[in-house]
Design an enzyme around this catalytic site. Structure first.
Site, mmCIF file in Angstrom:
data_model
loop_
_atom_site.group_PDB
_atom_site.id
_atom_site.type_symbol
_atom_site.label_atom_id
_atom_site.label_comp_id
_atom_site.label_asym_id
_atom_site.label_seq_id
_atom_site.Cartn_x
_atom_site.Cartn_y
_atom_site.Cartn_z
ATOM 1 N N ASP A 263 56.700 66.091 74.749
ATOM 2 C CA ASP A 263 57.040 66.272 73.337
ATOM 3 C C ASP A 263 57.702 67.623 73.088
ATOM 4 O OD1 ASP A 263 54.567 67.553 73.964
ATOM 5 O OD2 ASP A 263 54.251 67.880 71.827
ATOM 6 N N GLU A 264 58.379 67.722 71.964
ATOM 7 C CA GLU A 264 58.894 68.973 71.407
ATOM 8 C C GLU A 264 59.654 69.828 72.427
ATOM 9 O OE1 GLU A 264 56.005 70.149 67.780
ATOM 10 O OE2 GLU A 264 55.154 70.544 69.748
ATOM 11 N N VAL A 265 60.590 69.231 73.125
ATOM 12 C CA VAL A 265 61.382 69.982 74.096
ATOM 13 C C VAL A 265 62.572 70.622 73.377
ATOM 14 C CG1 VAL A 265 62.687 69.887 76.247
ATOM 15 C CG2 VAL A 265 60.689 68.399 75.932
#
Length: 470
Positions: A263-265
């Site tokens: 997530d949230e790269v």
């Protein structure tokens, strides 16, 4: 699976006319006949037709543990004779009490709690206390978000520098292999699986402190800036490292699932790096960095598959159209109901199993009885076929650690998490009323207090045990 027997005995004894059990059993029928319980005459025994027989470590430990819960103030006396009170069990995890017929089973198979031990280190004792409270609420998955950007407290035998350089403190703020085994064993005896999460390629700043050349160097004006971004997905050494680390993790954590994050790269650092851009062109990705993340995630999911582990990943992996094995579980964490119901429809339509967490991020707090919002969630209220809805395997309460450590973990988590516990265990039609749930949850909160769980109050009032002995 059946209800936890100690709650049935205590609850039915105190509330004959109204079943104040939490979570609510699927079907419950109480007899008006009353049997006071005498600890000197009460005992547990194995059912004759039970597959579990004397010597089952789970049951033997549970018998001792639950006896002290049923009789917290052991004293001689009472008038129950042998044979008047008995317990029968279909599985090693729960029981029926005579004179109260219970037909019970969980609505969802996955009922999880996430603890974040990277943003603040949680001592092992705080984790064990949480496992106790989880068992009382019928949660069965401890999602251990064990590492993240701020710190790497997991002590790896293969890569000891990860914690030696990445933990807040290399001696006091780590989880040794012994610590991990203690948590796993403690959880197992309470019917709880331990699901480890090693989130990457983002959320890995602490990893880079103990593993050189793992993170992507960021560039500014054509030269390295000194900062680092996500894991570098272009180097063969990255995947060699991941394979060795996950081989160890797979042996330490016996559960058949492993959470890989995804997530949230943040793509900024990848975009700035000339070597990454060259790799993108070589692979035919153009300037679409979601394809680069997909390349990375597909590679590490394949690594875990070779270790006979099933991957769970955050929904971002699906959103970026990544090619992942059919049995991969997607974890929905984003958005308000309108957003996550659409995501439920999309993911299940693609045939993927789902765990829903978005409505239960209870690290977000609000003044008043915010448990009511958790309680009224309808996990299957989305557009889709019955077959799609069968793919929703459960839900999870998340307690992220930016503002939570051992000083406030328990009161912030309980009894608020118990609202989601009933939604994931009980029949939705029988438990649709917040007003009817309130007195049961108040009683349950008092039971948590008596059992040593410092659960915060729901509203004005008191618990009866507060003035016992006066």
């Amino acid at each position: 699976m059946s209800r936890a027997f100690e709650m049935l005995i205590a609850e039915q004894y105190e509330h004959q006319n109204y079943p104040r059990v939490w979570p609510m059993p699927q079907i419950s029928a109480s007899s008006p006949e009353q049997y006071p319980l005498n600890p000197e005459a009460f005992y547990f025994e194995y059912g004759r037709q039970s597959e579990a027989q004397p010597g089952c470590s789970v049951l033997d430990a549970a018998f001792k543990r639950y006896f002290s819960l049923i009789f917290p103030d052991y004293f001689p006396g009472g008038n129950v004779c042998a044979g008047q009170a008995s317990l029968k069990a279909e599985t090693v995890w729960g029981f029926f009490v005579n004179k109260t017929d219970i037909e019970d089973f969980p609505r969802f198979q996955f009922r999880g709690i996430l603890l974040d031990t990277s943003r603040h280190y949680l001592p092992v004792q705080a984790i064990l206390k949480t496992l106790d409270a989880m068992a009382y609420s019928k949660f069965n998955v401890f999602h251990w978000h064990i590492v993240d950007d701020p710190s790497f407290p997991y002590q790896s035998q293969t890569f000891p520098d990860l914690s030696a350089k990445g933990a807040f403190h290399p001696m006091t703020h780590i989880y040794t292999q012994t610590d991990v085994q203690r948590v796993i064993s403690y959880a197992r005896l309470r019917g709880i699986r331990v699901l480890p999460e090693f989130d990457s390629p983002g959320h890995t700043q602490s990893w880079g402190k103990g593993q050189s050349d793992l993170l992507t160097p960021c560039y500014k004006g054509g030269t390295p800036s000194g900062a680092f971004g996500p894991v570098n997905p272009t180097l063969p050494s990255t995947y060699q490292f991941i394979a060795r680390l996950f081989k160890e993790v797979s042996s330490v954590f016996p559960d058949s699932y492993i959470h890989l994050g995804g997530d949230e790269v943040n793509f900024f650092c990848w975009k700035s790096n000339p070597d990454v851009r060259a790799f993108m062109q070589k692979m035919g990705f153009g300037t679409d960095f979601t394809k680069l993340e997909a390349f990375y995630m597909e590679s590490i999911v394949n690594i875990t598959s070779t270790l006979n582990k099933t991957a769970i990943v955050w929904q971002d992996v699906f959103d970026y159209h990544e090619r992942i094995p059919e049995d991969t579980v997607l974890h929905i964490w984003k958005g308000v109901p309108y957003d996550y119901t659409k995501e439920l429809s999309r993911i299940t339509k693609a045939g993927k199993r789902v765990v829903l967490a978005a409505p239960w991020y209870i690290n977000h707090i609000a003044y008043g009885q915010d448990w009511r919002k958790s309680y009224t969630v309808q996990p299957l209220n989305f557009s889709g076929t019955e077959e799609q809805k069968k793919l929703v395997i459960g839900g999870e309460v998340c307690m992220w650690g930016e503002y939570v450590d051992a000083t406030n973990l328990t009161p912030r988590l309980w009894p608020r998490a118990s609202a989601a516990a009933e939604r994931l265990w009980s029949d939705e039609k029988q438990t649709s009323s917040v007003e009817k749930a309130f007195p049961r949850l108040q009683d349950f909160r008092c039971k948590l207090l008596r059992r040593g769980i410092q659960a915060e109050p729901l509203y004005v009032g008191h618990c009866r045990h507060e003035y016992q002995g006066i």
